[in-house]
Design a protein around this motif. Structure first.
Motif, PDB file in Angstrom:
ATOM      1  N   VAL A 191      -3.966 -15.073 -29.928  1.00 21.54           N
ATOM      2  CA  VAL A 191      -4.333 -13.660 -30.031  1.00 21.54           C
ATOM      3  C   VAL A 191      -3.099 -12.813 -30.308  1.00 21.54           C
ATOM      4  CG1 VAL A 191      -6.268 -13.947 -28.428  1.00 21.54           C
ATOM      5  CG2 VAL A 191      -4.061 -13.184 -27.560  1.00 21.54           C
ATOM      6  N   THR A 192      -3.353 -11.637 -30.866  1.00 28.07           N
ATOM      7  CA  THR A 192      -2.328 -10.609 -30.986  1.00 28.07           C
ATOM      8  C   THR A 192      -2.610  -9.593 -29.894  1.00 28.07           C
ATOM      9  OG1 THR A 192      -2.213 -10.933 -33.386  1.00 28.07           O
ATOM     10  CG2 THR A 192      -1.289  -8.888 -32.522  1.00 28.07           C
ATOM     11  N   PRO A 193      -1.828  -9.590 -28.822  1.00 25.22           N
ATOM     12  CA  PRO A 193      -2.167  -8.748 -27.665  1.00 25.22           C
ATOM     13  C   PRO A 193      -2.208  -7.254 -27.986  1.00 25.22           C
ATOM     14  CG  PRO A 193       0.007  -9.748 -27.403  1.00 25.22           C
ATOM     15  CD  PRO A 193      -0.630 -10.417 -28.572  1.00 25.22           C
ATOM     16  N   GLU A 194      -1.440  -6.820 -28.975  1.00 29.36           N
ATOM     17  CA  GLU A 194      -1.455  -5.403 -29.339  1.00 29.36           C
ATOM     18  C   GLU A 194      -2.841  -4.984 -29.829  1.00 29.36           C
ATOM     19  OE1 GLU A 194      -0.464  -1.505 -30.033  1.00 29.36           O
ATOM     20  OE2 GLU A 194       0.632  -3.009 -28.884  1.00 29.36           O
ATOM     21  N   ASN A 195      -3.525  -5.862 -30.557  1.00 35.16           N
ATOM     22  CA  ASN A 195      -4.877  -5.546 -31.043  1.00 35.16           C
ATOM     23  C   ASN A 195      -5.862  -5.398 -29.885  1.00 35.16           C
ATOM     24  OD1 ASN A 195      -3.930  -5.666 -33.656  1.00 35.16           O
ATOM     25  ND2 ASN A 195      -4.649  -7.755 -34.028  1.00 35.16           N
TER      26      ASN A 195
ATOM     27  N   GLY B 226      13.542 -17.455 -26.897  1.00 39.10           N
ATOM     28  CA  GLY B 226      13.799 -18.265 -25.729  1.00 39.10           C
ATOM     29  C   GLY B 226      13.146 -17.744 -24.461  1.00 39.10           C
ATOM     30  N   ALA B 227      12.750 -16.465 -24.439  1.00 36.61           N
ATOM     31  CA  ALA B 227      12.066 -15.916 -23.268  1.00 36.61           C
ATOM     32  C   ALA B 227      10.640 -16.459 -23.200  1.00 36.61           C
ATOM     33  CB  ALA B 227      12.059 -14.397 -23.331  1.00 36.61           C
ATOM     34  N   ARG B 228      10.138 -16.620 -21.981  1.00 34.83           N
ATOM     35  CA  ARG B 228       8.780 -17.124 -21.799  1.00 34.83           C
ATOM     36  C   ARG B 228       8.001 -16.179 -20.887  1.00 34.83           C
ATOM     37  NH1 ARG B 228       8.183 -23.432 -20.696  1.00 34.83           N
ATOM     38  NH2 ARG B 228       6.084 -22.842 -21.353  1.00 34.83           N
ATOM     39  N   LEU B 229       6.737 -16.032 -21.198  1.00 35.87           N
ATOM     40  CA  LEU B 229       5.859 -15.125 -20.462  1.00 35.87           C
ATOM     41  C   LEU B 229       4.642 -15.886 -19.955  1.00 35.87           C
ATOM     42  CD1 LEU B 229       4.704 -12.210 -19.763  1.00 35.87           C
ATOM     43  CD2 LEU B 229       3.686 -12.277 -22.042  1.00 35.87           C
ATOM     44  N   TRP B 230       4.275 -15.601 -18.702  1.00 32.91           N
ATOM     45  CA  TRP B 230       3.049 -16.150 -18.113  1.00 32.91           C
ATOM     46  C   TRP B 230       2.423 -15.025 -17.300  1.00 32.91           C
ATOM     47  CZ3 TRP B 230       0.571 -20.966 -18.227  1.00 32.91           C
ATOM     48  CH2 TRP B 230      -0.412 -21.193 -17.268  1.00 32.91           C
TER      49      TRP B 230
ATOM     50  N   ALA C 156      -2.410  -4.454 -17.714  1.00 30.19           N
ATOM     51  CA  ALA C 156      -1.869  -5.809 -17.802  1.00 30.19           C
ATOM     52  C   ALA C 156      -1.754  -6.248 -19.259  1.00 30.19           C
ATOM     53  CB  ALA C 156      -2.757  -6.779 -17.018  1.00 30.19           C
ATOM     54  N   VAL C 157      -2.788  -5.976 -20.052  1.00 30.19           N
ATOM     55  CA  VAL C 157      -2.765  -6.356 -21.473  1.00 30.19           C
ATOM     56  C   VAL C 157      -1.697  -5.560 -22.215  1.00 30.19           C
ATOM     57  CG1 VAL C 157      -4.099  -6.424 -23.614  1.00 30.19           C
ATOM     58  CG2 VAL C 157      -5.191  -7.042 -21.453  1.00 30.19           C
ATOM     59  N   ALA C 158      -1.559  -4.276 -21.883  1.00 29.45           N
ATOM     60  CA  ALA C 158      -0.544  -3.442 -22.529  1.00 29.45           C
ATOM     61  C   ALA C 158       0.857  -3.967 -22.231  1.00 29.45           C
ATOM     62  CB  ALA C 158      -0.675  -1.994 -22.069  1.00 29.45           C
ATOM     63  N   THR C 159       1.095  -4.451 -21.018  1.00 29.61           N
ATOM     64  CA  THR C 159       2.390  -5.027 -20.666  1.00 29.61           C
ATOM     65  C   THR C 159       2.669  -6.267 -21.490  1.00 29.61           C
ATOM     66  OG1 THR C 159       2.250  -4.177 -18.404  1.00 29.61           O
ATOM     67  CG2 THR C 159       3.752  -6.014 -18.790  1.00 29.61           C
ATOM     68  N   VAL C 160       1.670  -7.130 -21.621  1.00 34.15           N
ATOM     69  CA  VAL C 160       1.826  -8.337 -22.438  1.00 34.15           C
ATOM     70  C   VAL C 160       2.146  -7.952 -23.889  1.00 34.15           C
ATOM     71  CG1 VAL C 160       0.637 -10.362 -23.375  1.00 34.15           C
ATOM     72  CG2 VAL C 160       0.346  -9.750 -20.968  1.00 34.15           C
ATOM     73  N   ALA C 161       1.458  -6.920 -24.398  1.00 36.54           N
ATOM     74  CA  ALA C 161       1.657  -6.484 -25.784  1.00 36.54           C
ATOM     75  C   ALA C 161       3.087  -5.995 -26.018  1.00 36.54           C
ATOM     76  CB  ALA C 161       0.657  -5.389 -26.138  1.00 36.54           C
ATOM     77  N   LYS C 162       3.703  -5.423 -24.983  1.00 42.11           N
ATOM     78  CA  LYS C 162       5.085  -4.948 -25.107  1.00 42.11           C
ATOM     79  C   LYS C 162       6.075  -6.112 -25.129  1.00 42.11           C
ATOM     80  CE  LYS C 162       4.432  -0.408 -24.911  1.00 42.11           C
ATOM     81  NZ  LYS C 162       4.830   0.496 -26.021  1.00 42.11           N
ATOM     82  N   LEU C 163       5.687  -7.238 -24.550  1.00 37.93           N
ATOM     83  CA  LEU C 163       6.606  -8.361 -24.403  1.00 37.93           C
ATOM     84  C   LEU C 163       6.418  -9.448 -25.452  1.00 37.93           C
ATOM     85  CD1 LEU C 163       6.479  -8.720 -20.512  1.00 37.93           C
ATOM     86  CD2 LEU C 163       8.353  -7.792 -21.873  1.00 37.93           C
ATOM     87  N   ALA C 164       5.266  -9.465 -26.129  1.00 36.63           N
ATOM     88  CA  ALA C 164       5.004 -10.543 -27.084  1.00 36.63           C
ATOM     89  C   ALA C 164       4.132 -10.050 -28.230  1.00 36.63           C
ATOM     90  CB  ALA C 164       4.319 -11.715 -26.375  1.00 36.63           C
ATOM     91  N   LYS C 165       4.539 -10.366 -29.462  1.00 32.12           N
ATOM     92  CA  LYS C 165       3.740  -9.988 -30.626  1.00 32.12           C
ATOM     93  C   LYS C 165       2.532 -10.900 -30.781  1.00 32.12           C
ATOM     94  CE  LYS C 165       7.531  -7.966 -33.292  1.00 32.12           C
ATOM     95  NZ  LYS C 165       8.324  -8.037 -34.551  1.00 32.12           N
ATOM     96  N   ALA C 166       2.683 -12.135 -30.351  1.00 35.28           N
ATOM     97  CA  ALA C 166       1.578 -13.097 -30.409  1.00 35.28           C
ATOM     98  C   ALA C 166       1.644 -13.965 -29.159  1.00 35.28           C
ATOM     99  CB  ALA C 166       1.670 -13.961 -31.658  1.00 35.28           C
ATOM    100  N   CYS C 167       0.495 -14.421 -28.708  1.00 32.99           N
ATOM    101  CA  CYS C 167       0.482 -15.273 -27.521  1.00 32.99           C
ATOM    102  C   CYS C 167      -0.787 -16.101 -27.506  1.00 32.99           C
ATOM    103  CB  CYS C 167       0.592 -14.433 -26.249  1.00 32.99           C
ATOM    104  SG  CYS C 167      -0.852 -13.417 -25.898  1.00 32.99           S
TER     105      CYS C 167
ATOM    106  N   ALA D  33       3.204 -16.763 -23.636  1.00 37.67           N
ATOM    107  CA  ALA D  33       4.023 -16.522 -24.826  1.00 37.67           C
ATOM    108  C   ALA D  33       5.343 -17.246 -24.690  1.00 37.67           C
ATOM    109  CB  ALA D  33       4.271 -15.028 -25.025  1.00 37.67           C
ATOM    110  N   GLY D  34       5.881 -17.663 -25.834  1.00 40.61           N
ATOM    111  CA  GLY D  34       7.166 -18.354 -25.844  1.00 40.61           C
ATOM    112  C   GLY D  34       7.076 -19.795 -25.406  1.00 40.61           C
ATOM    113  N   ALA D  35       5.865 -20.349 -25.351  1.00 46.27           N
ATOM    114  CA  ALA D  35       5.700 -21.714 -24.847  1.00 46.27           C
ATOM    115  C   ALA D  35       6.332 -22.752 -25.764  1.00 46.27           C
ATOM    116  CB  ALA D  35       4.214 -22.032 -24.666  1.00 46.27           C
ATOM    117  N   ARG D  36       6.403 -22.428 -27.070  1.00 46.98           N
ATOM    118  CA  ARG D  36       6.971 -23.395 -28.018  1.00 46.98           C
ATOM    119  C   ARG D  36       8.262 -22.879 -28.629  1.00 46.98           C
ATOM    120  NH1 ARG D  36       1.696 -25.005 -31.491  1.00 46.98           N
ATOM    121  NH2 ARG D  36       1.207 -22.816 -31.167  1.00 46.98           N
ATOM    122  N   GLY D  37       9.064 -22.216 -27.782  1.00 48.74           N
ATOM    123  CA  GLY D  37      10.386 -21.806 -28.222  1.00 48.74           C
ATOM    124  C   GLY D  37      10.430 -20.488 -28.958  1.00 48.74           C
TER     125      GLY D  37
END
Length: 280
Positions: free
Chosen positions: A83-87, A51-55, A19-30, A43-47
């Protein structure tokens, strides 16, 4: 403000890591939202994120052996971290054969998520590898920026075809255009289309099925054959299809014509929502 969690089961650890790896692929920061019942990556909550948003929501009850948290505000027992999900994903990759993994909010010169990986050892002494992942504390006044996105009134809800098949199709199409049209109807049919001045390519999927909760109201108002469609950034779609590692038991999308495409991937205690806005 305190947070401490532990995973001992290898299957649960692998599930959480994916699950964390998937988030890391979709967002650099969240943002990582911690409550007593769940962890949520936002991720993407503030634009951001084009424009894509992740939950992505992980219900902690069946994943963690121990889960203790105490929020900063007494009236709302939650913690919000940048957080930086990749880390975090990299730290969890070192835990593939671990006996247990402990995650704790610490303060080591700066706020950190400390991931302690207990590895098997030939001796009686356990080997522990520790990762200190810097995080930011999101102040209470900004919490509303990270609330769950509202799902727009959609025209069609449809189950997705096998994601590997869909990924293969989209990978071929991305060489033809920067955008892709997704259209579907209430008769279980979905098309992926590329339209340019030089070429028009369409892939048809049939008998996919429509979730009953998505079609009850719409089916009374719309003809079953009528297509709802949205043109979206093809790179965003491929990012989702190529990056997902949760192996969902259910995958579906909701289309609000010419406004947004809302993807939902469900697997056991993990749910992932991805919102891609339509291009003008």
């Amino acid at each position: 403000m305190r947070f401490r969690a532990k995973i001992s089961d290898a299957g649960c650890l692998a599930h959480f890591s994916r699950a964390v790896a998937t988030v890391a692929k979709l967002a650099k920061a969240c943002a990582l939202r911690l409550t007593a019942e769940r962890l949520v990556f936002v991720a993407g909550a503030r634009g951001a994120a084009g424009g894509a948003r992740l939950w992505c929501e992980v219900r902690q009850g069946n994943v963690f052996d121990e889960f203790q948290m105490e929020g900063a505000a007494a009236e709302k027992n939650e913690i919000y971290l940048e957080v930086t999900p990749e880390n975090l994903s990299r730290a969890l990759k070192t835990a593939q054969n671990a006996k247990a993994v402990k995650i704790k909010l610490t303060n080591k010169h700066c706020p950190c998520l400390t991931v302690a990986v207990e590895l098997p050892s030939l001796s009686s002494t356990s080997r522990v590898v520790t990762h200190d992942i810097p995080v930011g504390i999101i102040p209470r006044k900004l919490w509303n920026d990270f609330s769950e996105p509202s799902v727009p009134d959609f025209d069609v809800s449809i189950y997705l075809p096998a994601l590997k098949t869909m990924k293969s199709v989209v990978e071929r199409m991305k060489n033809l255009s920067n955008s892709i049209v997704i259209e579907a109807n209430l008769n279980g049919e979905m098309n992926l289309k590329i339209e340019t001045d030089l070429v028009c390519v369409t892939t048809h999927f049939k008998d996919l099925g429509n979730p009953p909760w998505g079609s009850q109201k719409s089916s009374q108002e719309r003809d079953l054959e009528t297509m709802a469609e949205a043109r979206i950034d093809i790179k965003r779609l491929l990012q989702l299809l190529a990056g997902q590692q949760v192996n969902p038991t259910k995958a579906l999308c909701n289309i609000a014509s010419k406004r947004i495409v809302h993807f939902i991937l469900l697997h056991e205690d993990v749910s992932l929502q991805y919102f891609i806005p339509a291009l003008v």
